[in-house]
Scaffold this motif. Structure first.
Motif, PDB file in Angstrom:
ATOM      1  N   ILE A  74      -0.090   5.327   6.637  1.00 23.35           N
ATOM      2  CA  ILE A  74      -0.915   4.125   6.760  1.00 23.35           C
ATOM      3  C   ILE A  74      -0.683   3.561   8.151  1.00 23.35           C
ATOM      4  O   ILE A  74       0.451   3.341   8.560  1.00 23.35           O
TER       5      ILE A  74
ATOM      6  N   LEU B  33     -10.422  -1.689   5.740  1.00 23.09           N
ATOM      7  CA  LEU B  33      -9.618  -0.566   5.273  1.00 23.09           C
ATOM      8  C   LEU B  33     -10.500   0.666   5.349  1.00 23.09           C
ATOM      9  O   LEU B  33     -11.581   0.694   4.755  1.00 23.09           O
TER      10      LEU B  33
ATOM     11  N   ALA C 252      -6.257   3.386  -2.223  1.00 26.04           N
ATOM     12  CA  ALA C 252      -5.894   2.148  -1.526  1.00 26.04           C
ATOM     13  C   ALA C 252      -6.618   0.950  -2.138  1.00 26.04           C
ATOM     14  O   ALA C 252      -6.020  -0.122  -2.307  1.00 26.04           O
TER      15      ALA C 252
ATOM     16  N   VAL D 239      -5.023   6.389   5.946  1.00 24.74           N
ATOM     17  CA  VAL D 239      -5.710   5.119   5.751  1.00 24.74           C
ATOM     18  C   VAL D 239      -5.373   4.222   6.944  1.00 24.74           C
ATOM     19  O   VAL D 239      -4.221   4.161   7.375  1.00 24.74           O
TER      20      VAL D 239
ATOM     21  N   SER E 274     -15.460   2.923   4.662  1.00 25.65           N
ATOM     22  CA  SER E 274     -14.530   1.802   4.738  1.00 25.65           C
ATOM     23  C   SER E 274     -14.943   0.701   3.787  1.00 25.65           C
ATOM     24  O   SER E 274     -16.060   0.681   3.273  1.00 25.65           O
TER      25      SER E 274
ATOM     26  N   LEU F 254       0.828  -1.208   0.000  1.00 31.65           N
ATOM     27  CA  LEU F 254       0.000   0.000   0.000  1.00 31.65           C
ATOM     28  C   LEU F 254       0.863   1.259   0.000  1.00 31.65           C
ATOM     29  O   LEU F 254       0.612   2.195  -0.760  1.00 31.65           O
TER      30      LEU F 254
ATOM     31  N   LEU G  16      -5.621   0.273   8.401  1.00 24.75           N
ATOM     32  CA  LEU G  16      -5.803  -1.140   8.069  1.00 24.75           C
ATOM     33  C   LEU G  16      -6.011  -1.885   9.377  1.00 24.75           C
ATOM     34  O   LEU G  16      -5.185  -1.776  10.294  1.00 24.75           O
TER      35      LEU G  16
END
Length: 191
Positions: free
Chosen positions: A31, A89, A108, A45, A155, A14, A47
């Motif tokens: 991220i 995500l 993403a 972002v 998301s 990513l 995860l």
């Protein structure tokens, strides 16, 4: 452990994909690998690994993987367990508001779709398929319900499969049986 190695490979993918866009300065995307309420403050972002399940179609499949030396033949590893990792995500709080923040999520998603199959040689994972998941609003609400003090944000969910968990110690192949002849019965000595 394969789960953390595969997760790290997804994060690296990513970062590389998002950082290689035209007109985007390097390292401009942050991220975070954390729950949406822990890692969202400065992230574009987030995860989050929300579910790990067995891969039903590979339950009795043989795990064949390369073996240490480049000239060694691949070997069957038993018992190996195939898993599916389910990730959420989401847009982080550090992303710009409105459409600009949603563009981070779109970028993403584009990276995930373009990276499949993902190879993770460090974990002997040759092909990990990244698949976007369709979740109903009830399923998404259950995931976000894990964080009652957090506002729901845009998301999407995706799955990484198969992620193989190999045994801690892999037994060496047994020594081959050598052929030998033996005689049964009494031997008579000649005098």
């Amino acid at each position: 452990m394969a789960i953390d190695t595969v997760t790290a490979a997804i994060i690296d993918m990513l970062k590389e994909s998002l950082g290689n866009q035209e007109g985007v300065p390097p390292n401009s995307y942050v991220i975070s690998f954390a729950s949406p309420n822990e890692g969202a403050a400065n992230a574009d972002v987030v995860l989050f690994l929300y579910l790990v399940t067995p891969a039903p179609e590979l339950r009795n499949a043989e795990r064949i993987r390369p073996w240490p030396g480049p000239n060694d033949p691949p070997r069957v590893i038993e018992p190996a367990v195939a898993l599916e990792l389910h990730f959420l995500l989401t847009v982080g709080a550090g992303a710009p508001a409105g459409a600009a923040g949603l563009s981070r999520l779109v970028d993403a998603v584009r990276a995930i779709e373009g990276a499949s199959p993902l190879a993770v040689p460090a974990a002997f994972q040759e092909a990990i398929w990244l698949s976007l998941l369709t979740l109903s609003s009830d399923e998404m609400a259950r995931i976000w319900g894990l964080f009652p003090n957090e506002n729901c944000r845009s998301s999407i969910a995706f799955r990484a499969s198969p992620v193989w968990i190999d045994p801690r110690a892999v037994e060496d192949d047994a020594t081959p049986v050598s052929e030998s002849s033996s005689k049964a019965g009494r031997m008579l000595e000649e005098a």
